[in-house]
Design an enzyme around this catalytic site. Sequence first.
Site, PDB file in Angstrom:
ATOM      1  N   GLY A   1       0.857  -1.212  -0.048  1.00 16.97           N
ATOM      2  CA  GLY A   1       0.162  -0.047   0.169  1.00 16.97           C
ATOM      3  C   GLY A   1       0.812   1.249  -0.045  1.00 16.97           C
TER       4      GLY A   1
ATOM      5  N   VAL B   1      -0.075   6.827   4.085  1.00 14.09           N
ATOM      6  CA  VAL B   1       0.616   6.157   5.327  1.00 14.09           C
ATOM      7  C   VAL B   1       1.895   5.284   4.765  1.00 14.09           C
ATOM      8  CG1 VAL B   1       0.647   4.529   7.204  1.00 14.09           C
ATOM      9  CG2 VAL B   1      -1.487   6.214   6.719  1.00 14.09           C
TER      10      VAL B   1
ATOM     11  N   ASP C   1       2.102  -1.353  -4.666  1.00 16.25           N
ATOM     12  CA  ASP C   1       0.718  -0.926  -4.795  1.00 16.25           C
ATOM     13  C   ASP C   1       0.219  -1.404  -5.979  1.00 16.25           C
ATOM     14  OD1 ASP C   1      -0.801   1.571  -3.123  1.00 16.25           O
ATOM     15  OD2 ASP C   1      -1.622   1.105  -5.154  1.00 16.25           O
TER      16      ASP C   1
ATOM     17  N   ASN D   1     -12.025  -4.074   2.604  1.00 20.53           N
ATOM     18  CA  ASN D   1     -10.682  -3.962   3.254  1.00 20.53           C
ATOM     19  C   ASN D   1     -10.079  -5.490   3.803  1.00 20.53           C
ATOM     20  OD1 ASN D   1      -9.932  -1.169   2.362  1.00 20.53           O
ATOM     21  ND2 ASN D   1     -10.242  -0.398   4.629  1.00 20.53           N
TER      22      ASN D   1
ATOM     23  N   VAL E   1      -1.736  -2.020   9.478  1.00 18.43           N
ATOM     24  CA  VAL E   1      -1.943  -0.526   9.641  1.00 18.43           C
ATOM     25  C   VAL E   1      -3.445  -0.396   9.301  1.00 18.43           C
ATOM     26  CG1 VAL E   1      -1.686   1.759   9.410  1.00 18.43           C
ATOM     27  CG2 VAL E   1       0.396   0.006   9.565  1.00 18.43           C
ATOM     28  N   THR E   2      -3.773  -1.063   8.211  1.00 16.44           N
ATOM     29  CA  THR E   2      -5.252  -1.069   7.472  1.00 16.44           C
ATOM     30  C   THR E   2      -6.300  -0.980   8.612  1.00 16.44           C
ATOM     31  OG1 THR E   2      -4.403  -1.909   5.823  1.00 16.44           O
ATOM     32  CG2 THR E   2      -6.651  -1.705   5.683  1.00 16.44           C
ATOM     33  N   ASN E   3      -7.544  -0.182   8.393  1.00 14.70           N
ATOM     34  CA  ASN E   3      -8.431  -0.067   9.187  1.00 14.70           C
ATOM     35  C   ASN E   3      -9.801  -0.988   8.584  1.00 14.70           C
ATOM     36  OD1 ASN E   3      -8.059   1.641  11.552  1.00 14.70           O
ATOM     37  ND2 ASN E   3      -8.373   3.276  10.517  1.00 14.70           N
TER      38      ASN E   3
ATOM     39  N   HIS F   1      -8.896  -0.067  18.410  1.00 11.02           N
ATOM     40  CA  HIS F   1      -8.584   1.166  17.667  1.00 11.02           C
ATOM     41  C   HIS F   1      -9.803   1.793  17.184  1.00 11.02           C
ATOM     42  CE1 HIS F   1      -6.598   4.310  15.793  1.00 11.02           C
ATOM     43  NE2 HIS F   1      -6.857   4.121  14.606  1.00 11.02           N
TER      44      HIS F   1
HETATM   45  O1  TXD Z   1      -3.853   3.751  13.586  1.00  7.21           O
HETATM   46  C1  TXD Z   1      -3.969   3.204  12.425  1.00  7.21           C
HETATM   47  N1  TXD Z   1      -3.885   1.827  12.439  1.00  7.21           N
HETATM   48  C2  TXD Z   1      -4.295   4.070  11.259  1.00  7.21           C
HETATM   49  C3  TXD Z   1      -4.910   3.217  10.367  1.00  7.21           C
HETATM   50  C4  TXD Z   1      -3.773   5.213  11.030  1.00  7.21           C
HETATM   51  C5  TXD Z   1      -3.957   6.032   9.898  1.00  7.21           C
HETATM   52  C6  TXD Z   1      -4.665   5.193   8.710  1.00  7.21           C
HETATM   53  N2  TXD Z   1      -5.351   4.000   9.156  1.00  7.21           N
HETATM   54  C7  TXD Z   1      -5.648   3.192   7.783  1.00  7.21           C
HETATM   55  O2  TXD Z   1      -4.480   2.874   7.138  1.00  7.21           O
HETATM   56  C8  TXD Z   1      -6.491   4.123   7.015  1.00  7.21           C
HETATM   57  O3  TXD Z   1      -7.769   3.827   7.512  1.00  7.21           O
HETATM   58  C9  TXD Z   1      -6.381   3.174   5.734  1.00  7.21           C
HETATM   59  O4  TXD Z   1      -6.976   1.826   6.078  1.00  7.21           O
HETATM   60  C10 TXD Z   1      -4.744   2.695   5.709  1.00  7.21           C
HETATM   61  C11 TXD Z   1      -4.032   3.272   4.851  1.00  7.21           C
HETATM   62  O5  TXD Z   1      -4.495   4.902   5.097  1.00  7.21           O
HETATM   63  P1  TXD Z   1      -3.728   5.881   3.854  1.00  7.21           P
HETATM   64  O6  TXD Z   1      -4.069   7.219   4.347  1.00  7.21           O
HETATM   65  O7  TXD Z   1      -2.285   5.461   3.571  1.00  7.21           O
HETATM   66  O8  TXD Z   1      -4.589   5.454   2.630  1.00  7.21           O
HETATM   67  P2  TXD Z   1      -4.414   5.766   1.058  1.00  7.21           P
HETATM   68  O9  TXD Z   1      -3.535   7.039   1.014  1.00  7.21           O
HETATM   69  O10 TXD Z   1      -5.873   5.621   0.562  1.00  7.21           O
HETATM   70  O11 TXD Z   1      -3.535   4.499   0.777  1.00  7.21           O
HETATM   71  C12 TXD Z   1      -4.117   3.129   0.559  1.00  7.21           C
HETATM   72  C13 TXD Z   1      -3.270   2.655  -0.422  1.00  7.21           C
HETATM   73  C14 TXD Z   1      -3.699   3.171  -2.081  1.00  7.21           C
HETATM   74  O12 TXD Z   1      -2.630   3.885  -2.466  1.00  7.21           O
HETATM   75  C15 TXD Z   1      -4.224   1.977  -2.600  1.00  7.21           C
HETATM   76  O13 TXD Z   1      -3.912   1.993  -4.317  1.00  7.21           O
HETATM   77  C16 TXD Z   1      -3.529   0.928  -2.330  1.00  7.21           C
HETATM   78  O14 TXD Z   1      -3.644   1.015  -0.706  1.00  7.21           O
HETATM   79  N3  TXD Z   1      -4.206  -0.244  -2.359  1.00  7.21           N
HETATM   80  C17 TXD Z   1      -3.609  -1.605  -2.443  1.00  7.21           C
HETATM   81  N4  TXD Z   1      -2.281  -1.900  -2.283  1.00  7.21           N
HETATM   82  C18 TXD Z   1      -2.046  -3.028  -2.534  1.00  7.21           C
HETATM   83  N5  TXD Z   1      -2.755  -4.215  -2.749  1.00  7.21           N
HETATM   84  C19 TXD Z   1      -4.385  -3.804  -3.038  1.00  7.21           C
HETATM   85  N6  TXD Z   1      -5.228  -4.750  -3.003  1.00  7.21           N
HETATM   86  C20 TXD Z   1      -4.606  -2.512  -2.625  1.00  7.21           C
HETATM   87  N7  TXD Z   1      -5.988  -1.840  -2.829  1.00  7.21           N
HETATM   88  C21 TXD Z   1      -5.661  -0.771  -2.510  1.00  7.21           C
END
Ligand code: TXD
Length: 324
Positions: A20, A24, A44, A106, A129-131, A186
């Site tokens: 990802g 983040v 990604d 997710n 880290v993902t929510n 969280h």
């Molecule tokens: O405290 C915590 N755990 C958190 C969690 C604090 C901050 C953010 N938190 C969660 O992290 C947020 O709710 C999201 O679920 C994740 C990532 O947050 P971010 O702000 O980085 O989100 P983005 O900018 O949308 O990035 C997600 C990326 C994006 O580039 C997509 O193209 C990619 O994920 N993505 C993938 N990558 C690889 N494989 C797959 N299948 C995929 N799907 C989407």
Amino acid sequence: MASSPNSPFPCHEHRVSIIGGGKVGSTLAQRVAEKNLADVVLLDVVEGMPQGIALDLLEARGVERHDSQIIGTNDYADTAGSDVVVITAGIPRKPGMSRDELLKINAKIVFEAAKKAIAHSPDALLIVVTNPLDVVTYLAWQASNLSPRRVMGMAGILDSARFQTFIAMELGVSTADVQALVLGGHGDLMVPLPRYSTVGGIPITELMDAATIERLIERTRNGGAEIVELMRTGGAYYAPASSACLMVEAILHNQSRQVPVAAYLQGEYGLEDIFIGVPCRVGCRGVEQVLELNLTDAERSALQKSAESVRQSVQQATALLGNN
Ligand code: TXD
């Protein structure tokens, strides 16, 4: 980590793969590289994006003076041999999308990411880290087949850092003198612990009245939403990336950091078969110890309530994944 002469990673001792490359993930890549902790693979699904970010970060190497290699990729084969895999992949909630839909999407993304990444790096430790954090950490563990101590969710460090910040701001003291502790899932039901939150060793219960503490707790609970509301186009990523980086460093440098992470419980706090935020010692083997605090009845029941909500969502997510 073995490396061939033709490897893009000829010398660095450690490799960290970040799944990802969004806000983040890319900020974490920057932190890991600039602290010279490891070579970084940023993966990604979007073609070209992680490659572009990696090149941009590489072009700062001479200025920032670090030696980490950084590559961007869409192919899990490039993540092979990682010491640590961090999953930040996911989609944000879009207008009109229900929580269930988001959970389903997710959950599937993280499940598949964990499966593919660990297939290429069976000796890695996994940080999620993902929510929704505690829920998808459980699914990532199941997908990975790793021993549960090698899988951790990042949230408690961030929630505690937010509480720490608000305490320091309220008292007008240096953040460096504040220690704060937040347990639980969280989300709205997280469990900040004022008794264990101190300024220069003095519990905040001796420095502030109950109403002030309650106000800071509410702000901590609402910490993510407050930032989303201000930014409008996304959520927090600097403090989340710093918090994940702390875990990466604790593992790579075997620091035995004592921090709250979403860890697998096997009877601790009366909870079983669940990932939830508790104080742990984190080192090169992952969660080396879960510390069991002597909680008051109110604290324990708040943790149980939080765990109950995580458990329900795990069941829901498992059913949604199964129906796919
Ligand atoms: O405290 C915590 N755990 C958190 C969690 C604090 C901050 C953010 N938190 C969660 O992290 C947020 O709710 C999201 O679920 C994740 C990532 O947050 P971010 O702000 O980085 O989100 P983005 O900018 O949308 O990035 C997600 C990326 C994006 O580039 C997509 O193209 C990619 O994920 N993505 C993938 N990558 C690889 N494989 C797959 N299948 C995929 N799907 C989407």
